[in-house]
Design an enzyme around this catalytic site. Structure first.
Site, mmCIF file in Angstrom:
data_model
loop_
_atom_site.group_PDB
_atom_site.id
_atom_site.type_symbol
_atom_site.label_atom_id
_atom_site.label_comp_id
_atom_site.label_asym_id
_atom_site.label_seq_id
_atom_site.Cartn_x
_atom_site.Cartn_y
_atom_site.Cartn_z
ATOM 1 N N GLU A 120 -6.963 -24.438 -17.749
ATOM 2 C CA GLU A 120 -6.562 -23.036 -17.761
ATOM 3 C C GLU A 120 -5.184 -22.898 -18.395
ATOM 4 O O GLU A 120 -4.257 -23.614 -18.027
ATOM 5 C CB GLU A 120 -6.536 -22.495 -16.325
ATOM 6 C CG GLU A 120 -7.929 -22.407 -15.721
ATOM 7 C CD GLU A 120 -7.946 -22.567 -14.210
ATOM 8 O OE1 GLU A 120 -6.887 -22.411 -13.589
ATOM 9 O OE2 GLU A 120 -9.021 -22.866 -13.672
ATOM 10 N N ALA A 154 -12.917 -21.991 -13.563
ATOM 11 C CA ALA A 154 -14.223 -22.558 -13.234
ATOM 12 C C ALA A 154 -14.029 -24.068 -13.196
ATOM 13 O O ALA A 154 -14.614 -24.816 -13.968
ATOM 14 C CB ALA A 154 -15.247 -22.151 -14.295
ATOM 15 N N GLU A 155 -13.201 -24.501 -12.252
ATOM 16 C CA GLU A 155 -12.794 -25.915 -12.232
ATOM 17 C C GLU A 155 -13.982 -26.843 -12.028
ATOM 18 O O GLU A 155 -14.015 -27.939 -12.592
ATOM 19 C CB GLU A 155 -11.745 -26.157 -11.152
ATOM 20 C CG GLU A 155 -10.339 -25.671 -11.500
ATOM 21 C CD GLU A 155 -10.096 -24.226 -11.091
ATOM 22 O OE1 GLU A 155 -11.059 -23.556 -10.645
ATOM 23 O OE2 GLU A 155 -8.951 -23.757 -11.212
ATOM 24 N N PHE A 192 -2.799 -26.744 -10.502
ATOM 25 C CA PHE A 192 -2.063 -27.276 -9.355
ATOM 26 C C PHE A 192 -3.023 -28.136 -8.554
ATOM 27 O O PHE A 192 -4.197 -27.795 -8.392
ATOM 28 C CB PHE A 192 -1.549 -26.148 -8.452
ATOM 29 C CG PHE A 192 -0.392 -25.374 -9.012
ATOM 30 C CD1 PHE A 192 0.103 -25.610 -10.282
ATOM 31 C CD2 PHE A 192 0.219 -24.384 -8.251
ATOM 32 C CE1 PHE A 192 1.166 -24.889 -10.792
ATOM 33 C CE2 PHE A 192 1.289 -23.650 -8.750
ATOM 34 C CZ PHE A 192 1.764 -23.898 -10.026
ATOM 35 N N ASP A 204 -3.345 -28.494 -5.555
ATOM 36 C CA ASP A 204 -3.873 -27.783 -4.383
ATOM 37 C C ASP A 204 -5.271 -27.217 -4.627
ATOM 38 O O ASP A 204 -6.012 -26.972 -3.685
ATOM 39 C CB ASP A 204 -2.972 -26.608 -4.030
ATOM 40 C CG ASP A 204 -1.516 -26.993 -3.944
ATOM 41 O OD1 ASP A 204 -1.006 -27.038 -2.831
ATOM 42 O OD2 ASP A 204 -0.897 -27.273 -4.989
ATOM 43 N N PHE A 205 -5.616 -26.974 -5.876
ATOM 44 C CA PHE A 205 -6.896 -26.320 -6.175
ATOM 45 C C PHE A 205 -8.058 -27.303 -6.193
ATOM 46 O O PHE A 205 -9.204 -26.937 -6.454
ATOM 47 C CB PHE A 205 -6.856 -25.598 -7.527
ATOM 48 C CG PHE A 205 -5.662 -24.707 -7.722
ATOM 49 C CD1 PHE A 205 -5.017 -24.138 -6.634
ATOM 50 C CD2 PHE A 205 -5.175 -24.428 -8.989
ATOM 51 C CE1 PHE A 205 -3.905 -23.312 -6.803
ATOM 52 C CE2 PHE A 205 -4.070 -23.606 -9.168
ATOM 53 C CZ PHE A 205 -3.431 -23.051 -8.082
ATOM 54 N N HIS A 212 0.192 -23.959 -2.579
ATOM 55 C CA HIS A 212 0.712 -24.288 -3.916
ATOM 56 C C HIS A 212 1.859 -25.287 -3.848
ATOM 57 O O HIS A 212 2.779 -25.225 -4.649
ATOM 58 C CB HIS A 212 1.222 -23.020 -4.626
ATOM 59 C CG HIS A 212 0.152 -22.103 -5.104
ATOM 60 N ND1 HIS A 212 -0.644 -21.379 -4.250
ATOM 61 C CD2 HIS A 212 -0.261 -21.783 -6.356
ATOM 62 C CE1 HIS A 212 -1.490 -20.642 -4.951
ATOM 63 N NE2 HIS A 212 -1.289 -20.866 -6.229
#
Ligand SMILES: Cc1ncc(C[n+]2csc(CCOP(=O)(O)OP(=O)(O)O)c2C)c(N)n1
Ligand SMILES: Cc1ncc(C[n+]2csc(CCOP(=O)(O)OP(=O)(O)O)c2C)c(N)n1
Ligand SMILES: [Mg+2]
Ligand SMILES: [Mg+2]
Lengths: 341, 310, 341, 310
Positions: free
Chosen positions: C38, C68-69, C92, C94-95, C137
């Protein structure tokens, strides 16, 4: 029914029936409890651990979900926020990579992020462990959940503990990851080496307290879930060889009952942590370090760990046996420790 | 079809002989899809399959000896006994699979992008069941393929069941194909018990994707004749229902009827073909079962390619 | 350009520019490398770590992805299987809960599951660490990846190491999780306490080797990523107080260079592991145990760990400071250790 | 709208005064959506919002003092300074948010099911940006809501940008609303800069969901006037472009024009309202900035409700 037939019925009961009984008793008590997961309704769960619940409590409270774990795990978060007490079943713990987001960034953190304003009484029920199903269907992963703050992480062994801890999880206001073991789910009460006796009514056990399931004086062995059974078997072998092993069933990874393990290890002078999860960055190092921190680094003569040596679980059973601690592997290690004193 | 059926029957036999541990998912009843797709697949095309993958692997040209040996956990298996039946990887035919529902499609997307970048006219086929169509991975892969018009065919094998969960109970739409519009994809529908229809429709899907038309969702309706996995108590459907499906929708029977009705073959000839495949698989199975198991000494191999520096 | 102006330019260079330079050099060398993530294309990355790459290598090789990881992480797996060498950016760390599935069940396991037939040269580039952005985050999570076998897990500190290790990651045939630190990404070369010097051309550093970044004789401090900077600052303070601290930058969590740490701790007799990731079931226990296993449990007089004490990162900076090990917290702990000898 | 704008401007001021650390996402330019939805929201309805949530919180009736105090990391904040600007939780108004894109919708689904079970006619509103419409969570939540006809409204704020990524570049469809058919949902579209239109359309959406019509996707097109977060260099669009958006699409200006054209208000009266809100927020901000910070001694509180047994 006489006490004797009751016990016999219990012994003939598959573990999943005990689990579904525990859930049913809680659902009766508390109308805010509801269950969501794949195949938990009409089929009663792939292992039968929710059998009969949908007929009894209806489709709204025992919901067959599509394969949309992110959707229904987040649904659990929303349900909890709306005042319900959801049990969310992730069929196998291996699948958690599709929905960990809702588990660790929401469920586990919302109570803290909200400054205590929002409780999160969710149970994430799932199954782990090796039964020959290869790399994507054999993991335990409790070490992963335990690393992420905000979950209680439970992984019982005996039928008695499954019933009491499931009830405790459903009554807990904190998110609980409840990891069953596939090999245990395939057993009946009588197949268990310890605590197959299960009281009829509802009862809870405190989450976070280990149980000494065999007394011993030479080596302390701490483990949990199906490995407790293997450890007991190994301890029996070792007893015949004159080595007395104390076996501790941790029952939960978070909270981790270090005190019970330390008390025992302090007595025996030797600690072996056995873990069916991956060796590194997991339970075995954490528990060993906590015990050492509690007792002092030179208090023990031996501290060892035995776990899956950081490879995916191979498909071939011959290979699986080479990496997953079973009774022989545990007995071997105990033997070596006993000699190396 | 007949070879695929015989292959899965050999797997059942291997299971009975305890050469396979863990779950086993066979495709018996769904072989028309495998056979139909085989006709349109080129060697450089990629196929990314699911937990129910044997007939897809055979359709893609994976060596059946190596595949069966892998399923039977042998050292000479496709993946040296590490992968097992849900995880066959064959770079030489661009075939792979995953045991995680919905996870096949993003991987297919990667092949599709690679083909696009290289200017190849190869197509990536991602396979999923009806159950997999509800996953986030299905959506994300199709969003990207649709926006980028990538050469990807999503084959949805709709056998109306995800283990015990009926498609109609959990799908917001009557079909999966109709969701294609949400991805600017072509949506096709085919009777997955009719091998000729599958061959035609699948070829159409592949042509569309091959000629830069963007992604396709091709939904093949079909029926699973056995349990979800071997040992499935199938509490969710009656024996009679299952029997009815077998009698009505067996793609091999249906195709035989067509061939004999058209007078192309006689029953005897067809029986002979089936018997031959069965016999061949029997021989192959016994050879495979004679193969050695993987050496536990190598159990830590293959984790990393590069050595950890000393 | 003289050597002096070059060094000055380098010192004025933000760390992200060094990272994008490393990627560019590798992309030039190897046309199979491509980047997906992204905001990495037109915007050049939220920190600028891919700036200029899309203009130079085109949209096919530097692709702006939708959110859309799961889709594009799996795409990375497919690309690798198709013979490419993808770099996948998860903005990040965290995602990662939305796409861990493709990372740990596919990328990390396929090489093993395929019996070595399928290589998986994927770099998962991501950013972690605390800069005041609260619970969703701010995480590091290297302990999570390290628990899951099959990843190499890199988290560099200096510009020099970022460049060399990024090149190594892109050339590696194994999946590498490359965790940058947000606080470091906001720095320029001159802001670094160690190794701001960066050679111009491409070079690699071996993944899995720690660096002793400050020599000392009283206490061994092992850490990584941004905490190396804090540790150096604390060590400077302690030096003024007469305590000599050896600081080791681990640089990677997998492989973990236990030998270098053990050699040092064996000399100083005291080990402190500092970790910006969560305390429990992570790096600090694993490294401590490995060192103890290597040296013997009574070889050291002190083994301590300092890490985020198992709570989500709170939003308020005053609270964040109370849980994230910074220079003062580290110095305090070192001081206490020095006294407690 | 004016109060929402004033609130976000106070946040910007707080940031300048270094009372906010970490990222800050304001909704300046998108307030017509907040104001429009506020009209149709009932107290028992739930709203699950995103990283850009201030105006949604105000629309749902979250106390603005507690909200601002939370954003400014104060002990008396909505979440005692633990949550911060991306994570406000207010059980008393059924409002919550998440910093993870796409994660809001599954949570809204949970509220929707709870409402359905209890026979309430409350609706769960899940908010997402255009960027979030590509996530797996969007799909999975809508699949389930569609199949079960749950009372859920998915509000898609389409400002055409996900940080730097343009919707048109990554979406397979021209709009998000048109994807509603894939979920048997009602798809609505509205100009999100027109507060009256939003109010009408949003009311329609809520009515549909409230009356057991199943889920709705309502897409409100709008424009973000500032960077994605404060400090965003915005290398992806020109200053002129941004200026043009501000001048053309400011919902407050557009609404003022309507009111004055219709002769309902005079400019002076409207100026006065705006000045009043600004002044009120200024006072509130200074009060908030005088509040104490959270006590670090309690930093470990609230992780678990139940004590770990001794
Ligand atoms: C993410 C994930 N969730 C659940 C499962 C367990 N599971 C394996 S197969 C299956 C059903 C799949 O149904 P479908 O996609 O229709 O394929 P079919 O079995 O009918 O061929 C389920 C739920 C899984 N493997 N992965
Ligand atoms: C799963 C996930 N991926 C990436 C991000 C980083 N991120 C935060 S906001 C954002 C863009 C969101 O775009 P959109 O949904 O359109 O909302 P907008 O910011 O335009 O209001 C991104 C990529 C995130 N928070 N979560
Ligand atoms: Mg199916
Ligand atoms: Mg947007």
């Amino acid at each position: 029914m006489t006490a004797a037939t009751r016990v016999n019925d219990r012994l003939a009961m598959p573990l999943p029936a005990t689990i579904s009984e525990a859930i049913a008793l809680e659902m009766e008590r508390d109308p805010t409890i509801l269950c969501i997961g794949e195949d938990i309704g009409r089929a009663g769960g792939v292992f039968g651990a929710t059998r009969g619940l949908q007929e009894r409590f209806g489709e709204d409270r025992v919901m067959d979900a599509p394969i949309a774990e992110m959707g229904f795990t987040g649904m659990g978060v929303g349900l909890a926020q709306a005042g319900m007490r959801p049990l969310i079943e992730i069929m196998f713990v291996d699948f958690v990579g599709v929905c960990l987001e809702q588990m660790y960034n929401a469920a586990a953190k919302v109570p803290y992020m909200s400054g205590g304003r929002q409780r999160m009484p969710v149970v994430f029920k799932t199954a782990g462990g090796c039964i020959g199903s290869a790399a994507q269907h054999s993991q335990c992963l409790w070490g992963l959940f335990a690393h992420l703050p905000g979950f209680k992480v439970v992984a019982p062994c005996s039928p008695h503990d499954h019933k009491g801890l499931m009830a405790a999880a459903l009554r807990s206001d904190d998110p609980v990851v409840f990891i069953e073991h596939k090999a245990l789910l395939l057993k009946k009460g009588r197949d268990f080496r310890h605590h197959p006796d299960v009281p009829d009514g509802a009862y809870t056990l405190p989450i976070g307290r280990a149980a000494v399931v065999r007394r011993g004086s030479d080596i302390t062995l701490a483990t949990l879930s199906a490995t407790v059974e293997h450890a007991l078997s190994a301890a029996e072998d070792l007893a015949e060889e004159g080595v007395s092993v104390e076996v501790i069933d941790l029952r939960s990874v978070v909270p981790l009952d270090t005190a019970t393990v330390a008390e025992s290890a302090g007595r025996t002078g030797r600690l072996l942590v056995v873990d069916e999860d991956y060796l590194s960055f997991g339970l075995s190092a954490e528990l060993s370090m906590r015990v050492l921190e509690m007792l002092g680094f030179s208090a023990l003569t031996q501290v060892e760990r035995l776990a899956v040596p950081d490879v995916p679980i191979p498909a071939a059973l011959t290979l699986e046996k080479a990496v997953v601690p079973g009774p022989e592997m545990i007995a071997d290690r105990l033997r070596r420790m006993a000699k190396g004193s | 079809m007949v070879a695929m059926r015989a292959f899965d029957e050999a797997c059942l036999e291997a299971l009975r002989r305890k050469a396979i541990h863990g779950e086993l998912h066979v495709g018996i009843g769904q072989e028309a899809i495998g056979a139909g797709m085989a006709e349109a697949l080129e060697p450089e095309d990629a196929v990314v399959s699911t937990h129910r993958n044997h007939y897809h692997a055979l359709a893609k040209g994976v060596d059946r000896r190596a595949l069966l040996a892998e399923i039977c956990e042998r050292a000479a298996g496709l993946c040296q006994g590490r992968g097992g039946h849900m995880h066959p990887f064959d770079p030489s035919t661009n075939f792979s699979a995953t045991g995680i529902v919905g996870a096949s499609l993003p991987v297919a997307l990667g092949y599709a992008h690679a083909f696009g970048m290289r200017g190849m006219d190869a197509v990536a086929v991602g396979i999923t069941g009806d159950g997999g169509s509800h996953t986030g991975g299905f959506h994300e892969a199709l969003v990207m393929a649709g926006a980028r018009k990538l050469p990807m065919v999503v084959l949805v094998e709709n056998n109306a069941l995800a283990i015990s969960v009926q498609f109609d109970d959990v799908s917001p739409t009557k079909t999966v194909a109709e969701r294609a519009a949400a991805y600017s994809a072509l949506g096709l529908h085919v009777d997955g018990t009719d091998v000729d229809a599958v061959a035609d429709r699948f070829a159409e899907a592949m042509d569309h994707a091959r000629s830069a038309g963007g992604p396709v969702i091709i939904e093949a309706t079909c029926h699973r004749f056995r349990g979800h996995f071997e040992g499935d108590p199938e509490g969710y459907r009656s024996k009679e229902e299952r029997q009815r499906l077998r009698e009505t929708y067996d793609p091999i029977t249906l195709y035989r009827q067509r061939l004999t009705t058209a007078g192309l073959f006689e029953d005897g000839a067809l029986d002979a073909i089936q018997a031959e495949e069965k016999a061949a698989m029997k021989v192959l199975l016994s050879e495979v079962l004679d193969m050695p198991m993987p050496d536990p000494a190598g159990v830590l191999d293959y984790l990393f390619v590069e050595e950890v520096p000393a």
